[in-house]
Design an enzyme around this catalytic site. Sequence first.
Site, PDB file in Angstrom:
ATOM      1  N   ILE A   1     -15.326 -11.246  43.049  1.00 32.97           N
ATOM      2  CA  ILE A   1     -16.605 -11.546  42.399  1.00 32.97           C
ATOM      3  C   ILE A   1     -17.684 -10.508  42.677  1.00 32.97           C
ATOM      4  O   ILE A   1     -18.738 -10.566  42.047  1.00 32.97           O
ATOM      5  CB  ILE A   1     -17.120 -12.945  42.803  1.00 32.97           C
ATOM      6  CG1 ILE A   1     -17.149 -13.092  44.319  1.00 32.97           C
ATOM      7  CG2 ILE A   1     -16.295 -14.046  42.172  1.00 32.97           C
ATOM      8  CD1 ILE A   1     -17.665 -14.438  44.794  1.00 32.97           C
ATOM      9  N   ALA A   2     -17.483  -9.606  43.612  1.00 36.65           N
ATOM     10  CA  ALA A   2     -18.513  -8.606  43.873  1.00 36.65           C
ATOM     11  C   ALA A   2     -17.907  -7.443  44.637  1.00 36.65           C
ATOM     12  O   ALA A   2     -16.990  -7.612  45.437  1.00 36.65           O
ATOM     13  CB  ALA A   2     -19.655  -9.217  44.677  1.00 36.65           C
TER      14      ALA A   2
ATOM     15  N   THR B   1     -15.644  -5.657  49.671  1.00 36.16           N
ATOM     16  CA  THR B   1     -15.481  -6.428  48.434  1.00 36.16           C
ATOM     17  C   THR B   1     -15.532  -7.907  48.799  1.00 36.16           C
ATOM     18  O   THR B   1     -15.033  -8.313  49.842  1.00 36.16           O
ATOM     19  CB  THR B   1     -14.139  -6.114  47.754  1.00 36.16           C
ATOM     20  OG1 THR B   1     -14.095  -4.708  47.463  1.00 36.16           O
ATOM     21  CG2 THR B   1     -13.973  -6.901  46.467  1.00 36.16           C
TER      22      THR B   1
ATOM     23  N   LYS C   1     -15.424 -11.772  52.611  1.00 34.22           N
ATOM     24  CA  LYS C   1     -15.907 -10.394  52.576  1.00 34.22           C
ATOM     25  C   LYS C   1     -14.855  -9.517  53.250  1.00 34.22           C
ATOM     26  O   LYS C   1     -14.613  -9.635  54.457  1.00 34.22           O
ATOM     27  CB  LYS C   1     -17.244 -10.297  53.292  1.00 34.22           C
ATOM     28  CG  LYS C   1     -17.859  -8.907  53.252  1.00 34.22           C
ATOM     29  CD  LYS C   1     -19.243  -8.923  53.900  1.00 34.22           C
ATOM     30  CE  LYS C   1     -19.876  -7.555  53.865  1.00 34.22           C
ATOM     31  NZ  LYS C   1     -21.217  -7.564  54.488  1.00 34.22           N
TER      32      LYS C   1
ATOM     33  N   ASP D   1     -30.985  -3.687  55.265  1.00 35.79           N
ATOM     34  CA  ASP D   1     -30.515  -3.490  53.884  1.00 35.79           C
ATOM     35  C   ASP D   1     -31.070  -4.588  52.986  1.00 35.79           C
ATOM     36  O   ASP D   1     -30.355  -5.198  52.201  1.00 35.79           O
ATOM     37  CB  ASP D   1     -28.992  -3.466  53.839  1.00 35.79           C
ATOM     38  CG  ASP D   1     -28.465  -2.811  52.558  1.00 35.79           C
ATOM     39  OD1 ASP D   1     -29.232  -2.059  51.916  1.00 35.79           O
ATOM     40  OD2 ASP D   1     -27.307  -3.044  52.199  1.00 35.79           O
TER      41      ASP D   1
END
Length: 578
Positions: free
Chosen positions: A22-23, A29, A45, A139
Amino acid sequence: MTIGDPLLGVLLDGRYRVEQRIAVGGMSTVYRGTDTRLDRAVALKVMHPSLAGDADFTARFIREAKAVARLAHPNVVNVLDQGADPRAVFMAMEYVPGRTLRDLLRDRGALSVRAALDVLEPVLAALGAAHRAGLVHRDVKPENVLITDNGLVKVADFGLVRIMGAADSSTTAATEAGQLLGTVSYLAPEQISQNAPADQRVDVYAAGILLYEMLTGAKPHTGENAAQVMYRHLHEDVPAPSRTAPAVGRELDALVAAATARDPQARPWDAVELLAAVQRVRRTLPAAQLDAEPPASGRPTPQFGPGEATAVISAPSGLERTSVLDVPPELLPPIRPVDENLPPRRRRAARGRSRSRTPLIWSAVVLVVVLLVGGVTYTLSSAVYATVPSVLGQSRQQAVTVLDKQGLHGTFSEQFSESVQAGQVISTDPGVGAKVRKSDAVKVVVSRGPERVPVPQVTSRPLAEASKALTDARLTAGTTTEQFSDSVPKGAVISTDPAAGTALAPNSPVALTVSKGMHPVPDVSGMSRDDAAKALQDAGFTPQIAGLLPFGKVTEQSPAAGTPRPQGSTVTITISLF
């Protein structure tokens, strides 16, 4: 997007089944998966295979899991587990259905002031929890701000997290000089110039950029490449958002300017301090300014559907992805070499001074972190949240005083109550004992006492019209009885019980007496003289007998039987033998 992904369908660590990609981020990823042991959805993750063999990146990945796992905060994506098997290094996280702030900004452009602050406050609360625990996110960007389906805001992807003051190969945000990790649009000047350690104020800077972007729909510093953007961070102040969105106002201009000051000493010390400033400003803004629509230029045509968000969402632009960035040499401070003419002992001291301090720094950091972790929940919650106190039964002024002691403020309204005395508090929303943000008002309802409405005047009005008048007055028509009346037309109301003007509770019944009209003359023909006289008297009439015969029957009466006449009217009867 997921075609050919070798991890799809794999069971990681014998527990987590990978189901959908999904990302994709710069270093990892994210997949949607299932924890087969607990039968629940999770976000997985997974570090990119090209980085999994790098000891520094693997250590950073594990450090992220450990750091975030100790942040128990509703606005932080929870880390549930961390592991590795021959196929992947991964962490299992809370699965957050919804979308990112980046998705929202793509779809809507600039946000209203109220919407922007509604997003920023929980972001700062999450960062404040990290800062008070001794952690720096490093971040902060729209891609890492998740908005759930029910409107909860969560901060994700602590992939660059570091402990304040700790020695780290990435203290300069790079694995080697002249490089840094991060997203260029949100980097603080000190991260780029590398002339100072990155402390919690780099997150404050990024939060200021975030606020600017939400208010205007655009980033303050742009360029054709990363070097141009970094140069602007170093040499240009963030412009006032009111230049693009006039409805923003000077108060928010000042907030953005303070958070994005190029000198870190001029910024709020951490996210908790910035959050307090945001809440103070919010209380001063009128509703019209909070809800003013942003300029049309800040509302692009939507290009992407909302989709689903998890812990990490990447953007299509290279400038938005967390990555290793080469810093142009001209942006770096000059390196001062060790003077080789110094005596050997002094040269060794100059080279080893920072190394000799490392154990001492680590000891101090560990002590500070232990102390901070123990008090972070209380400190942050008391700065951001408060418990709604009991003000039930108190007067309005008493309620204001009690709420103020908790750092809260109320919005007051009135409501009728049959059980609470006028002027006393009936209820609060949220209720007593609930946790509420100090920036949010507590809704307080004060009693107006029992509500009473007067019985309207409906006499001489037709029954249907009288019933409607009672309904309009928030009363109900009760029992209806009929009665003859010489003055009220048939079918009209003679009287009400209670009488007109009496104060009753809403929806109380009102009995109605309705006129049957004037009395009809009874038929007494064929009756004896005495019986006819009694019948007329019982009906309210006065008999008048024509003829002197004491016996016989009634042969005539006037008015005729059935004729309506007022009570007391005379009815003449004639007695005859035949």
